[in-house]
Design a protein around this motif. Structure first.
Motif, short mmCIF file in Angstrom:
data_model
loop_
_atom_site.label_atom_id
_atom_site.label_comp_id
_atom_site.label_asym_id
_atom_site.label_seq_id
_atom_site.Cartn_x
_atom_site.Cartn_y
_atom_site.Cartn_z
N UNK A 61 0.85 -1.20 0.00
CA UNK A 61 0.00 0.00 0.00
C UNK A 61 0.88 1.25 0.00
N UNK A 62 1.93 1.24 0.82
CA UNK A 62 2.80 2.44 0.89
C UNK A 62 3.54 2.66 -0.42
N UNK A 63 3.93 1.59 -1.10
CA UNK A 63 4.62 1.86 -2.38
C UNK A 63 3.62 2.32 -3.44
N UNK A 64 2.39 1.82 -3.41
CA UNK A 64 1.35 2.36 -4.32
C UNK A 64 1.09 3.83 -3.99
N UNK A 65 1.04 4.13 -2.70
CA UNK A 65 0.76 5.52 -2.27
C UNK A 65 1.82 6.46 -2.80
N UNK A 66 3.08 6.02 -2.80
CA UNK A 66 4.10 6.96 -3.29
C UNK A 66 4.02 7.12 -4.80
N UNK A 67 3.60 6.09 -5.52
CA UNK A 67 3.38 6.26 -6.97
C UNK A 67 2.27 7.29 -7.24
N UNK A 68 1.20 7.18 -6.46
CA UNK A 68 0.06 8.10 -6.65
C UNK A 68 0.49 9.53 -6.30
N UNK A 69 1.19 9.66 -5.16
CA UNK A 69 1.60 10.99 -4.71
C UNK A 69 2.46 11.70 -5.76
N UNK A 70 3.30 10.90 -6.45
CA UNK A 70 4.23 11.49 -7.42
C UNK A 70 3.63 11.64 -8.82
N UNK A 71 2.36 11.32 -8.99
CA UNK A 71 1.78 11.36 -10.34
C UNK A 71 1.78 12.77 -10.91
N UNK A 72 1.60 13.78 -10.06
CA UNK A 72 1.74 15.19 -10.48
C UNK A 72 2.32 15.94 -9.28
N UNK A 73 3.22 16.91 -9.51
CA UNK A 73 3.92 17.49 -8.37
C UNK A 73 3.33 18.76 -7.75
N UNK A 74 2.52 19.52 -8.49
CA UNK A 74 2.25 20.88 -8.01
C UNK A 74 1.07 20.97 -7.05
N UNK A 75 -0.05 20.34 -7.37
CA UNK A 75 -1.23 20.44 -6.49
C UNK A 75 -0.96 19.66 -5.20
#
Ligand code: MRU
Length: 344
Positions: free
Chosen positions: A71-85
Protein backbone atom coordinates in the motif's frame (compact mmCIF):
# COMPACT_ATOMS: atom_id res chain seq x y z
CA UNK A 1 -23.01 12.31 -10.73
CA UNK A 2 -19.89 13.23 -8.79
CA UNK A 3 -16.74 13.95 -10.81
CA UNK A 4 -14.95 11.20 -8.88
CA UNK A 5 -16.54 8.49 -6.77
CA UNK A 6 -16.08 5.02 -5.32
CA UNK A 7 -18.22 2.14 -6.57
CA UNK A 8 -17.80 -1.60 -6.13
CA UNK A 9 -14.20 -1.35 -4.91
CA UNK A 10 -13.10 0.82 -7.83
CA UNK A 11 -12.74 4.51 -8.62
CA UNK A 12 -15.21 5.98 -11.07
CA UNK A 13 -14.44 9.26 -12.83
CA UNK A 14 -15.84 11.52 -15.49
CA UNK A 15 -13.06 11.49 -18.09
CA UNK A 16 -12.10 15.15 -18.44
CA UNK A 17 -10.20 14.56 -21.65
CA UNK A 18 -13.40 13.56 -23.47
CA UNK A 19 -15.45 16.65 -22.57
CA UNK A 20 -17.20 18.65 -23.94
CA UNK A 21 -18.13 16.26 -26.74
CA UNK A 22 -18.51 13.11 -24.71
CA UNK A 23 -19.49 12.58 -21.07
CA UNK A 24 -17.49 9.39 -20.66
CA UNK A 25 -17.31 7.54 -17.36
CA UNK A 26 -14.18 5.52 -16.62
CA UNK A 27 -13.72 2.84 -14.01
CA UNK A 28 -10.20 2.69 -12.57
CA UNK A 29 -9.48 -0.56 -10.80
CA UNK A 30 -5.68 -0.65 -10.77
CA UNK A 31 -3.07 1.75 -9.41
CA UNK A 32 -1.48 2.02 -12.86
CA UNK A 33 -4.81 3.07 -14.38
CA UNK A 34 -5.23 5.71 -11.67
CA UNK A 35 -1.70 7.09 -12.05
CA UNK A 36 -2.15 7.18 -15.83
CA UNK A 37 -5.52 8.99 -15.50
CA UNK A 38 -3.93 11.62 -13.25
CA UNK A 39 -0.94 12.08 -15.58
CA UNK A 40 -3.05 12.61 -18.70
CA UNK A 41 -5.54 14.84 -16.83
CA UNK A 42 -8.53 12.55 -17.09
CA UNK A 43 -8.80 13.54 -13.41
CA UNK A 44 -7.59 17.05 -12.75
CA UNK A 45 -8.11 20.08 -10.54
CA UNK A 46 -6.59 20.25 -7.07
CA UNK A 47 -9.60 19.11 -4.96
CA UNK A 48 -10.39 16.25 -7.37
CA UNK A 49 -6.74 15.22 -7.10
CA UNK A 50 -7.10 15.22 -3.30
CA UNK A 51 -10.04 12.85 -3.65
CA UNK A 52 -8.07 10.74 -6.15
CA UNK A 53 -5.16 10.50 -3.70
CA UNK A 54 -7.39 9.28 -0.87
CA UNK A 55 -9.37 6.91 -3.10
CA UNK A 56 -6.13 5.60 -4.59
CA UNK A 57 -4.95 4.52 -1.15
CA UNK A 58 -8.39 2.95 -0.56
CA UNK A 59 -8.04 1.09 -3.86
CA UNK A 60 -4.60 -0.16 -2.91
CA UNK A 61 -5.70 -1.46 0.51
CA UNK A 62 -8.50 -3.35 -1.22
CA UNK A 63 -6.23 -4.69 -3.97
CA UNK A 64 -3.40 -5.63 -1.62
CA UNK A 65 -5.63 -6.75 1.25
CA UNK A 66 -4.11 -4.24 3.65
CA UNK A 67 -0.47 -5.33 3.01
CA UNK A 68 1.16 -2.15 4.34
CA UNK A 69 4.39 -2.33 2.31
CA UNK A 70 2.51 -2.68 -0.96
CA UNK A 71 0.00 0.00 0.00
CA UNK A 72 2.80 2.44 0.89
CA UNK A 73 4.62 1.86 -2.38
CA UNK A 74 1.35 2.36 -4.32
CA UNK A 75 0.76 5.52 -2.27
CA UNK A 76 4.10 6.96 -3.29
CA UNK A 77 3.38 6.26 -6.97
CA UNK A 78 0.06 8.10 -6.65
CA UNK A 79 1.60 10.99 -4.71
CA UNK A 80 4.23 11.49 -7.42
CA UNK A 81 1.78 11.36 -10.34
CA UNK A 82 1.74 15.19 -10.48
CA UNK A 83 3.92 17.49 -8.37
CA UNK A 84 2.25 20.88 -8.01
CA UNK A 85 -1.23 20.44 -6.49
CA UNK A 86 -0.55 19.75 -2.81
CA UNK A 87 -4.04 18.26 -2.45
CA UNK A 88 -2.88 15.04 -4.11
CA UNK A 89 -0.31 14.32 -1.37
CA UNK A 90 -2.78 15.61 1.24
CA UNK A 91 -5.41 13.08 0.13
CA UNK A 92 -2.89 10.23 0.05
CA UNK A 93 -1.60 11.09 3.54
CA UNK A 94 -5.08 11.44 4.96
CA UNK A 95 -6.04 7.93 3.94
CA UNK A 96 -2.63 6.51 4.93
CA UNK A 97 -3.12 8.06 8.37
CA UNK A 98 -5.68 5.37 9.27
CA UNK A 99 -3.86 2.46 7.61
CA UNK A 100 -3.25 0.77 10.97
CA UNK A 101 -7.02 0.60 11.50
CA UNK A 102 -7.63 -1.76 8.58
CA UNK A 103 -9.19 -1.84 5.13
CA UNK A 104 -12.67 -0.59 6.10
CA UNK A 105 -11.24 2.39 7.99
CA UNK A 106 -9.14 3.50 5.00
CA UNK A 107 -12.11 3.26 2.64
CA UNK A 108 -14.27 5.20 5.12
CA UNK A 109 -11.62 7.92 5.41
CA UNK A 110 -11.42 8.27 1.63
CA UNK A 111 -15.21 8.50 1.41
CA UNK A 112 -15.15 11.18 4.10
CA UNK A 113 -12.78 13.24 1.91
CA UNK A 114 -15.37 13.04 -0.87
CA UNK A 115 -18.34 14.07 1.23
CA UNK A 116 -16.42 16.91 2.89
CA UNK A 117 -15.54 18.33 -0.53
CA UNK A 118 -19.13 19.31 -1.30
CA UNK A 119 -19.62 20.99 2.10
CA UNK A 120 -16.26 22.75 1.87
CA UNK A 121 -17.05 24.14 -1.54
CA UNK A 122 -20.46 25.41 -0.52
CA UNK A 123 -18.80 27.24 2.39
CA UNK A 124 -16.19 28.74 0.06
CA UNK A 125 -19.02 29.88 -2.21
CA UNK A 126 -20.90 31.63 0.59
CA UNK A 127 -17.78 33.27 2.04
CA UNK A 128 -16.72 34.42 -1.40
CA UNK A 129 -20.12 35.99 -2.10
CA UNK A 130 -19.97 37.80 1.27
CA UNK A 131 -16.49 39.06 0.51
CA UNK A 132 -17.68 40.42 -2.82
CA UNK A 133 -20.40 42.36 -0.98
CA UNK A 134 -17.76 43.72 1.41
CA UNK A 135 -15.77 44.89 -1.61
CA UNK A 136 -18.80 47.00 -2.55
CA UNK A 137 -19.82 44.85 -5.52
CA UNK A 138 -23.43 43.70 -5.93
CA UNK A 139 -24.33 42.71 -9.49
CA UNK A 140 -21.10 41.36 -10.97
CA UNK A 141 -19.37 40.16 -14.06
CA UNK A 142 -16.51 37.81 -13.19
CA UNK A 143 -13.48 36.67 -15.15
CA UNK A 144 -12.17 33.19 -14.40
CA UNK A 145 -9.28 31.06 -15.61
CA UNK A 146 -8.92 27.29 -16.10
CA UNK A 147 -11.67 25.10 -14.64
CA UNK A 148 -12.53 25.29 -10.96
CA UNK A 149 -16.06 23.92 -11.07
CA UNK A 150 -17.58 20.61 -10.08
CA UNK A 151 -15.32 18.93 -12.62
CA UNK A 152 -12.22 20.07 -10.73
CA UNK A 153 -13.62 18.88 -7.41
CA UNK A 154 -16.02 16.19 -6.30
CA UNK A 155 -19.03 18.51 -6.48
CA UNK A 156 -19.97 22.21 -6.86
CA UNK A 157 -16.55 23.90 -7.33
CA UNK A 158 -14.28 26.46 -5.64
CA UNK A 159 -13.83 29.66 -7.66
CA UNK A 160 -16.70 28.55 -9.87
CA UNK A 161 -18.52 27.70 -6.63
CA UNK A 162 -18.44 31.42 -5.78
CA UNK A 163 -19.80 32.16 -9.25
CA UNK A 164 -22.58 29.61 -8.64
CA UNK A 165 -23.39 31.16 -5.26
CA UNK A 166 -23.63 34.60 -6.88
CA UNK A 167 -25.95 33.10 -9.46
CA UNK A 168 -28.12 31.53 -6.73
CA UNK A 169 -28.24 34.91 -5.02
CA UNK A 170 -29.33 36.64 -8.25
CA UNK A 171 -26.14 38.72 -8.33
CA UNK A 172 -24.35 37.31 -11.35
CA UNK A 173 -24.47 39.26 -14.58
CA UNK A 174 -21.99 37.44 -16.72
CA UNK A 175 -18.81 35.32 -16.74
CA UNK A 176 -15.77 35.62 -18.96
CA UNK A 177 -13.93 32.30 -19.20
CA UNK A 178 -10.42 32.12 -20.56
CA UNK A 179 -9.62 29.37 -23.01
CA UNK A 180 -6.67 28.11 -20.86
CA UNK A 181 -4.03 26.96 -23.28
CA UNK A 182 -2.62 24.47 -23.90
CA UNK A 183 -5.21 21.91 -22.75
CA UNK A 184 -8.25 24.19 -22.90
CA UNK A 185 -9.73 23.48 -19.49
CA UNK A 186 -11.59 26.81 -19.75
CA UNK A 187 -12.86 26.29 -23.30
CA UNK A 188 -13.77 22.64 -22.90
CA UNK A 189 -14.82 22.37 -19.26
CA UNK A 190 -15.74 25.75 -17.76
CA UNK A 191 -17.98 26.79 -20.64
CA UNK A 192 -19.61 23.34 -20.50
CA UNK A 193 -20.34 23.75 -16.79
CA UNK A 194 -21.55 27.35 -17.21
CA UNK A 195 -23.92 26.29 -19.97
CA UNK A 196 -25.20 23.38 -17.85
CA UNK A 197 -26.12 25.76 -15.02
CA UNK A 198 -27.47 28.48 -17.29
CA UNK A 199 -24.87 31.21 -16.69
CA UNK A 200 -24.45 33.81 -19.39
CA UNK A 201 -20.84 33.71 -20.51
CA UNK A 202 -18.27 34.44 -23.19
CA UNK A 203 -15.10 32.54 -23.97
CA UNK A 204 -11.93 34.54 -24.68
CA UNK A 205 -8.44 33.54 -25.72
CA UNK A 206 -5.99 33.79 -22.84
CA UNK A 207 -4.24 36.76 -24.38
CA UNK A 208 -7.52 38.77 -24.35
CA UNK A 209 -7.72 38.72 -20.53
CA UNK A 210 -5.73 41.95 -20.06
CA UNK A 211 -7.87 43.59 -22.73
CA UNK A 212 -11.06 42.47 -20.94
CA UNK A 213 -9.86 43.76 -17.57
CA UNK A 214 -8.53 47.10 -18.76
CA UNK A 215 -11.77 47.63 -20.70
CA UNK A 216 -13.79 46.95 -17.53
CA UNK A 217 -15.61 43.91 -18.89
CA UNK A 218 -15.23 42.21 -15.50
CA UNK A 219 -15.72 43.57 -11.96
CA UNK A 220 -13.54 40.91 -10.40
CA UNK A 221 -11.29 37.94 -11.13
CA UNK A 222 -11.88 34.68 -9.31
CA UNK A 223 -9.51 31.74 -9.72
CA UNK A 224 -8.58 28.55 -7.91
CA UNK A 225 -5.21 27.33 -6.62
CA UNK A 226 -3.05 24.24 -6.75
CA UNK A 227 -0.79 25.17 -3.86
CA UNK A 228 -0.77 28.20 -1.60
CA UNK A 229 2.53 28.90 0.12
CA UNK A 230 2.63 30.00 3.75
CA UNK A 231 3.18 33.63 2.71
CA UNK A 232 0.13 33.60 0.43
CA UNK A 233 1.88 33.16 -2.93
CA UNK A 234 -0.41 31.07 -5.15
CA UNK A 235 0.49 28.42 -7.72
CA UNK A 236 -2.31 28.01 -10.24
CA UNK A 237 -2.79 27.23 -13.92
CA UNK A 238 -0.30 28.88 -16.25
CA UNK A 239 -1.62 32.30 -17.23
CA UNK A 240 -2.94 33.18 -13.77
CA UNK A 241 0.02 35.48 -13.10
CA UNK A 242 -0.59 37.47 -16.29
CA UNK A 243 -4.25 37.93 -15.30
CA UNK A 244 -3.26 39.02 -11.78
CA UNK A 245 -0.83 41.61 -13.17
CA UNK A 246 -3.51 42.95 -15.50
CA UNK A 247 -6.09 42.99 -12.70
CA UNK A 248 -3.71 44.96 -10.46
CA UNK A 249 -3.10 47.46 -13.22
CA UNK A 250 -6.83 47.80 -13.91
CA UNK A 251 -7.74 48.02 -10.20
CA UNK A 252 -9.90 44.90 -10.42
CA UNK A 253 -10.09 42.68 -7.28
CA UNK A 254 -8.24 39.38 -7.70
CA UNK A 255 -9.76 36.64 -5.54
CA UNK A 256 -8.36 33.13 -5.01
CA UNK A 257 -10.73 30.40 -3.81
CA UNK A 258 -9.42 27.11 -2.43
CA UNK A 259 -9.95 24.65 0.40
CA UNK A 260 -7.63 24.79 3.42
CA UNK A 261 -6.08 21.56 2.10
CA UNK A 262 -4.48 23.61 -0.71
CA UNK A 263 -2.49 25.68 1.80
CA UNK A 264 0.98 24.23 2.28
CA UNK A 265 2.51 25.56 5.49
CA UNK A 266 5.68 23.61 4.69
CA UNK A 267 6.30 25.78 1.65
CA UNK A 268 7.33 29.21 2.89
CA UNK A 269 6.93 31.05 -0.39
CA UNK A 270 5.99 30.55 -4.01
CA UNK A 271 9.58 30.27 -5.26
CA UNK A 272 9.83 26.88 -3.51
CA UNK A 273 6.78 25.38 -5.23
CA UNK A 274 7.66 22.63 -7.68
CA UNK A 275 6.13 23.51 -11.03
CA UNK A 276 5.12 20.70 -13.35
CA UNK A 277 6.53 20.91 -16.86
CA UNK A 278 4.57 18.93 -19.41
CA UNK A 279 5.36 17.56 -22.85
CA UNK A 280 6.22 19.88 -25.72
CA UNK A 281 3.54 18.33 -27.92
CA UNK A 282 0.80 19.89 -25.79
CA UNK A 283 2.05 23.25 -27.11
CA UNK A 284 3.10 22.28 -30.62
CA UNK A 285 0.02 20.28 -31.59
CA UNK A 286 -3.65 19.76 -30.81
CA UNK A 287 -5.00 16.23 -30.74
CA UNK A 288 -2.33 14.95 -33.09
CA UNK A 289 -2.41 17.86 -35.55
CA UNK A 290 0.77 19.99 -35.60
CA UNK A 291 0.34 23.68 -34.87
CA UNK A 292 4.08 24.45 -35.13
CA UNK A 293 6.88 23.28 -37.43
CA UNK A 294 8.07 19.74 -36.71
CA UNK A 295 10.75 19.67 -34.03
CA UNK A 296 9.90 23.08 -32.54
CA UNK A 297 11.06 23.01 -28.92
CA UNK A 298 8.47 24.30 -26.45
CA UNK A 299 8.39 25.44 -22.86
CA UNK A 300 5.31 24.05 -21.21
CA UNK A 301 4.97 24.93 -17.52
CA UNK A 302 1.54 23.81 -16.33
CA UNK A 303 1.42 26.38 -13.53
CA UNK A 304 2.78 29.75 -12.53
CA UNK A 305 3.05 31.52 -9.20
CA UNK A 306 1.15 34.71 -8.42
CA UNK A 307 2.83 36.65 -5.64
CA UNK A 308 0.78 37.49 -2.55
CA UNK A 309 1.08 41.21 -3.24
CA UNK A 310 -1.20 40.85 -6.30
CA UNK A 311 -3.94 38.94 -4.44
CA UNK A 312 -6.85 40.87 -2.97
CA UNK A 313 -8.06 37.93 -0.88
CA UNK A 314 -7.85 34.19 -0.47
CA UNK A 315 -11.16 32.53 0.42
CA UNK A 316 -11.23 29.12 2.08
CA UNK A 317 -14.04 27.23 3.79
CA UNK A 318 -13.06 28.70 7.15
CA UNK A 319 -11.62 32.18 6.52
CA UNK A 320 -10.92 35.03 4.20
CA UNK A 321 -7.42 36.44 4.36
CA UNK A 322 -5.56 39.12 2.56
CA UNK A 323 -2.04 37.81 2.09
CA UNK A 324 -0.68 41.09 0.74
CA UNK A 325 -1.51 42.72 4.07
CA UNK A 326 -0.63 39.90 6.46
CA UNK A 327 2.50 38.22 5.04
CA UNK A 328 5.60 39.28 6.98
CA UNK A 329 7.67 41.51 4.69
CA UNK A 330 10.65 39.13 4.85
CA UNK A 331 8.68 36.25 3.37
CA UNK A 332 7.15 38.15 0.47
CA UNK A 333 8.34 36.58 -2.70
CA UNK A 334 9.68 38.67 -5.52
CA UNK A 335 10.32 35.52 -7.52
CA UNK A 336 7.50 34.28 -9.70
CA UNK A 337 9.39 31.29 -11.07
CA UNK A 338 9.10 27.76 -9.83
CA UNK A 339 11.94 25.30 -9.75
CA UNK A 340 12.75 22.66 -12.35
CA UNK A 341 13.14 24.96 -15.33
CA UNK A 342 13.83 22.75 -18.35
CA UNK A 343 16.27 25.34 -19.67
CA UNK A 344 18.24 25.58 -16.40
O1 MRU B 1 -3.70 21.10 -14.83
P1 MRU B 1 -5.02 21.17 -14.11
O2 MRU B 1 -6.19 21.20 -15.02
O3 MRU B 1 -5.13 20.13 -13.02
O4 MRU B 1 -4.97 22.58 -13.37
C1 MRU B 1 -6.05 22.95 -12.57
C2 MRU B 1 -5.92 24.32 -12.02
O5 MRU B 1 -4.93 24.99 -12.17
C3 MRU B 1 -7.06 24.79 -11.17
O6 MRU B 1 -7.21 26.17 -11.27
C4 MRU B 1 -6.79 24.43 -9.70
O7 MRU B 1 -6.44 23.08 -9.58
C5 MRU B 1 -7.97 24.69 -8.86
S1 MRU B 1 -9.32 23.60 -9.20
C6 MRU B 1 -10.56 23.96 -8.12
Amino acid sequence: MRTIDWTENAIQIIDQTALPNDVRVLTLDTIDALVDAIGRLAIRGAPALGAAGALGVALSVVLFDGDQDRVRSAASLIRDARPTAVNLAWGVDRALGVLDNGVAAVVAEALAVLSEDALTNRRIGRRGAELITELGLHQVSALTHCNTGALACVEWGTALGIVRQLQEDGRLRHVIATETRPLLQGARLTTWELAEIGVEHHLIVDSAAAWALTNHLADLVVVGADRIAANGDVANKIGTLAIALAAADAGVPFIVAAPESTIDQNTPQGGSIVIEYRNDDEVTSWRGISTAPAGTPALNPAFDVTPARLITAIVTESRVFRPAETAPAGTRSRSVEGRQSPTA
